[in-house]
Design a protein around this motif. Structure first.
Motif, mmCIF file in Angstrom:
data_model
loop_
_atom_site.group_PDB
_atom_site.id
_atom_site.type_symbol
_atom_site.label_atom_id
_atom_site.label_comp_id
_atom_site.label_asym_id
_atom_site.label_seq_id
_atom_site.Cartn_x
_atom_site.Cartn_y
_atom_site.Cartn_z
ATOM 1 N N ASP A 149 0.825 -1.209 0.000
ATOM 2 C CA ASP A 149 0.000 0.000 0.000
ATOM 3 C C ASP A 149 0.865 1.267 0.000
ATOM 4 O O ASP A 149 0.384 2.357 0.265
ATOM 5 C CB ASP A 149 -0.984 0.001 1.172
ATOM 6 C CG ASP A 149 -0.300 0.036 2.533
ATOM 7 O OD1 ASP A 149 0.946 -0.088 2.595
ATOM 8 O OD2 ASP A 149 -1.010 0.182 3.543
ATOM 9 N N GLY A 194 -4.615 9.237 -0.615
ATOM 10 C CA GLY A 194 -3.748 8.671 0.416
ATOM 11 C C GLY A 194 -3.008 9.752 1.168
ATOM 12 O O GLY A 194 -3.345 10.933 1.069
ATOM 13 N N ASP A 232 -4.834 0.509 -10.288
ATOM 14 C CA ASP A 232 -5.141 -0.263 -11.494
ATOM 15 C C ASP A 232 -6.009 0.510 -12.484
ATOM 16 O O ASP A 232 -6.002 0.219 -13.674
ATOM 17 C CB ASP A 232 -5.845 -1.577 -11.131
ATOM 18 C CG ASP A 232 -4.928 -2.522 -10.371
ATOM 19 O OD1 ASP A 232 -3.695 -2.434 -10.555
ATOM 20 O OD2 ASP A 232 -5.450 -3.340 -9.602
ATOM 21 N N VAL A 281 -3.712 9.045 -6.817
ATOM 22 C CA VAL A 281 -4.733 8.340 -6.044
ATOM 23 C C VAL A 281 -4.790 8.938 -4.638
ATOM 24 O O VAL A 281 -3.860 9.624 -4.216
ATOM 25 C CB VAL A 281 -4.446 6.816 -5.958
ATOM 26 C CG1 VAL A 281 -4.540 6.158 -7.332
ATOM 27 C CG2 VAL A 281 -3.102 6.539 -5.329
ATOM 28 N N LYS A 317 1.217 6.517 1.404
ATOM 29 C CA LYS A 317 0.399 5.368 1.786
ATOM 30 C C LYS A 317 -0.924 5.531 1.047
ATOM 31 O O LYS A 317 -1.610 6.533 1.203
ATOM 32 C CB LYS A 317 0.175 5.337 3.288
ATOM 33 C CG LYS A 317 -0.593 4.121 3.754
ATOM 34 C CD LYS A 317 -0.610 4.077 5.263
ATOM 35 C CE LYS A 317 -1.286 2.893 5.879
ATOM 36 N NZ LYS A 317 -1.905 1.903 5.118
ATOM 37 N N VAL A 318 -1.247 4.550 0.222
ATOM 38 C CA VAL A 318 -2.431 4.605 -0.633
ATOM 39 C C VAL A 318 -3.658 4.124 0.143
ATOM 40 O O VAL A 318 -3.611 3.102 0.817
ATOM 41 C CB VAL A 318 -2.202 3.723 -1.885
ATOM 42 C CG1 VAL A 318 -3.436 3.659 -2.755
ATOM 43 C CG2 VAL A 318 -1.011 4.237 -2.675
ATOM 44 N N ASP A 319 -4.759 4.871 0.047
ATOM 45 C CA ASP A 319 -6.006 4.480 0.715
ATOM 46 C C ASP A 319 -6.567 3.183 0.136
ATOM 47 O O ASP A 319 -6.980 2.295 0.876
ATOM 48 C CB ASP A 319 -7.068 5.574 0.595
ATOM 49 C CG ASP A 319 -6.762 6.780 1.477
ATOM 50 O OD1 ASP A 319 -5.848 6.712 2.330
ATOM 51 O OD2 ASP A 319 -7.443 7.813 1.297
ATOM 52 N N ASN A 320 -6.612 3.088 -1.194
ATOM 53 C CA ASN A 320 -7.167 1.912 -1.854
ATOM 54 C C ASN A 320 -6.233 1.496 -2.998
ATOM 55 O O ASN A 320 -6.296 2.084 -4.078
ATOM 56 C CB ASN A 320 -8.569 2.218 -2.388
ATOM 57 C CG ASN A 320 -9.210 1.006 -3.026
ATOM 58 O OD1 ASN A 320 -8.647 -0.086 -3.059
ATOM 59 N ND2 ASN A 320 -10.401 1.199 -3.551
ATOM 60 N N PRO A 321 -5.372 0.481 -2.764
ATOM 61 C CA PRO A 321 -4.424 0.073 -3.805
ATOM 62 C C PRO A 321 -5.080 -0.271 -5.144
ATOM 63 O O PRO A 321 -4.457 -0.108 -6.199
ATOM 64 C CB PRO A 321 -3.735 -1.147 -3.191
ATOM 65 C CG PRO A 321 -3.803 -0.901 -1.712
ATOM 66 C CD PRO A 321 -5.153 -0.241 -1.506
ATOM 67 N N ALA A 322 -6.327 -0.692 -5.145
ATOM 68 C CA ALA A 322 -7.015 -1.025 -6.396
ATOM 69 C C ALA A 322 -7.191 0.209 -7.288
ATOM 70 O O ALA A 322 -7.319 0.078 -8.507
ATOM 71 C CB ALA A 322 -8.367 -1.663 -6.106
ATOM 72 N N ASP A 323 -7.182 1.416 -6.694
ATOM 73 C CA ASP A 323 -7.315 2.638 -7.484
ATOM 74 C C ASP A 323 -6.173 2.798 -8.488
ATOM 75 O O ASP A 323 -6.345 3.404 -9.545
ATOM 76 C CB ASP A 323 -7.354 3.874 -6.581
ATOM 77 C CG ASP A 323 -8.639 3.983 -5.778
ATOM 78 O OD1 ASP A 323 -9.618 3.258 -6.094
ATOM 79 O OD2 ASP A 323 -8.663 4.779 -4.827
#
Length: 125
Positions: free
Chosen positions: A21, A74, A112, A72, A104-110
Protein backbone atom coordinates in the motif's frame (compact mmCIF):
# COMPACT_ATOMS: atom_id res chain seq x y z
CA UNK A 1 10.78 8.45 -24.93
CA UNK A 2 10.34 5.62 -22.51
CA UNK A 3 7.29 4.75 -20.43
CA UNK A 4 8.11 1.70 -18.28
CA UNK A 5 5.41 -0.98 -18.49
CA UNK A 6 5.56 -1.69 -14.73
CA UNK A 7 4.26 1.81 -13.88
CA UNK A 8 0.84 3.46 -14.08
CA UNK A 9 0.33 7.00 -15.37
CA UNK A 10 -2.00 9.99 -15.16
CA UNK A 11 -3.07 12.42 -17.86
CA UNK A 12 -1.31 15.06 -15.74
CA UNK A 13 2.03 13.31 -16.42
CA UNK A 14 2.69 11.70 -13.05
CA UNK A 15 3.76 8.07 -12.74
CA UNK A 16 3.11 5.75 -9.81
CA UNK A 17 4.68 2.50 -8.68
CA UNK A 18 2.92 0.43 -5.99
CA UNK A 19 4.44 -1.99 -3.47
CA UNK A 20 1.77 -3.20 -1.05
CA UNK A 21 0.00 0.00 0.00
CA UNK A 22 3.06 2.25 -0.43
CA UNK A 23 3.39 4.10 -3.72
CA UNK A 24 6.32 5.99 -5.20
CA UNK A 25 5.38 8.94 -7.41
CA UNK A 26 7.27 11.10 -9.88
CA UNK A 27 6.80 12.88 -13.19
CA UNK A 28 7.21 11.23 -16.56
CA UNK A 29 10.05 11.64 -19.02
CA UNK A 30 7.62 13.57 -21.25
CA UNK A 31 6.81 16.01 -18.42
CA UNK A 32 10.40 16.71 -17.47
CA UNK A 33 11.32 17.32 -21.14
CA UNK A 34 8.41 19.74 -21.53
CA UNK A 35 9.40 21.62 -18.35
CA UNK A 36 13.11 21.81 -19.10
CA UNK A 37 15.83 21.97 -16.46
CA UNK A 38 14.31 21.32 -13.02
CA UNK A 39 15.75 23.64 -10.38
CA UNK A 40 13.48 23.01 -7.37
CA UNK A 41 10.86 20.57 -6.09
CA UNK A 42 8.58 21.73 -3.30
CA UNK A 43 6.30 19.44 -1.32
CA UNK A 44 4.64 20.83 1.81
CA UNK A 45 2.05 18.05 2.17
CA UNK A 46 4.11 15.48 4.12
CA UNK A 47 1.84 13.72 6.61
CA UNK A 48 -1.32 15.07 5.01
CA UNK A 49 -4.18 12.95 3.68
CA UNK A 50 -5.15 14.07 0.17
CA UNK A 51 -7.74 13.03 -2.40
CA UNK A 52 -6.89 11.86 -5.91
CA UNK A 53 -6.18 14.82 -8.16
CA UNK A 54 -5.17 17.13 -5.30
CA UNK A 55 -2.04 19.25 -5.69
CA UNK A 56 0.69 17.72 -3.52
CA UNK A 57 3.53 20.04 -4.50
CA UNK A 58 5.19 22.01 -7.27
CA UNK A 59 8.14 21.54 -9.56
CA UNK A 60 10.08 24.59 -10.68
CA UNK A 61 11.99 24.71 -13.92
CA UNK A 62 14.10 27.55 -15.30
CA UNK A 63 11.14 29.12 -17.12
CA UNK A 64 8.02 27.85 -15.30
CA UNK A 65 6.43 26.39 -12.16
CA UNK A 66 4.04 23.45 -12.47
CA UNK A 67 1.70 21.83 -9.95
CA UNK A 68 2.08 18.15 -9.07
CA UNK A 69 -1.16 16.16 -8.83
CA UNK A 70 -1.72 13.09 -6.66
CA UNK A 71 -2.71 10.07 -8.80
CA UNK A 72 -4.73 8.34 -6.04
CA UNK A 73 -6.02 9.18 -2.56
CA UNK A 74 -3.75 8.67 0.42
CA UNK A 75 -1.21 10.26 2.76
CA UNK A 76 2.14 11.65 1.69
CA UNK A 77 4.82 9.93 3.78
CA UNK A 78 8.16 11.09 2.40
CA UNK A 79 9.84 13.53 0.02
CA UNK A 80 12.89 12.28 -1.88
CA UNK A 81 15.70 13.81 0.22
CA UNK A 82 18.12 13.84 -2.73
CA UNK A 83 16.02 16.44 -4.56
CA UNK A 84 16.94 19.18 -2.07
CA UNK A 85 20.51 19.28 -3.38
CA UNK A 86 20.02 17.60 -6.77
CA UNK A 87 16.65 18.56 -8.30
CA UNK A 88 18.16 17.77 -11.71
CA UNK A 89 17.71 14.06 -10.87
CA UNK A 90 14.14 14.56 -12.08
CA UNK A 91 15.60 15.31 -15.53
CA UNK A 92 18.38 12.72 -15.61
CA UNK A 93 16.50 9.78 -14.05
CA UNK A 94 12.74 10.52 -13.85
CA UNK A 95 11.75 6.88 -13.15
CA UNK A 96 14.59 6.11 -10.74
CA UNK A 97 16.59 8.47 -8.54
CA UNK A 98 14.32 11.36 -9.60
CA UNK A 99 11.22 10.05 -7.79
CA UNK A 100 9.43 12.73 -5.79
CA UNK A 101 7.29 11.31 -2.97
CA UNK A 102 6.23 8.11 -1.28
CA UNK A 103 2.67 7.80 -0.03
CA UNK A 104 0.40 5.37 1.79
CA UNK A 105 -2.43 4.60 -0.63
CA UNK A 106 -6.01 4.48 0.71
CA UNK A 107 -7.17 1.91 -1.85
CA UNK A 108 -4.42 0.07 -3.80
CA UNK A 109 -7.01 -1.03 -6.40
CA UNK A 110 -7.32 2.64 -7.48
CA UNK A 111 -3.85 2.36 -9.05
CA UNK A 112 -5.14 -0.26 -11.49
CA UNK A 113 -7.64 2.27 -12.86
CA UNK A 114 -4.84 4.59 -14.02
CA UNK A 115 -3.33 4.53 -17.51
CA UNK A 116 -0.93 1.79 -18.48
CA UNK A 117 2.17 2.63 -20.55
CA UNK A 118 0.35 2.22 -23.89
CA UNK A 119 -2.57 4.36 -22.69
CA UNK A 120 -0.24 7.12 -21.53
CA UNK A 121 1.75 7.02 -24.74
CA UNK A 122 -1.52 7.47 -26.66
CA UNK A 123 -2.25 10.59 -24.56
CA UNK A 124 1.11 12.25 -25.22
CA UNK A 125 1.46 11.02 -28.81
Amino acid sequence: MSYPANLRYTKDHEWISLEGDIATIGITEFAQRELGDIVYVEVETIGKALVAGAVFGTVEAVKTVSDLFLPVAGSIQELNPELANQPELVNSDPYGEGWMVKMKVDNPADVDALLDAAGYEAVVG
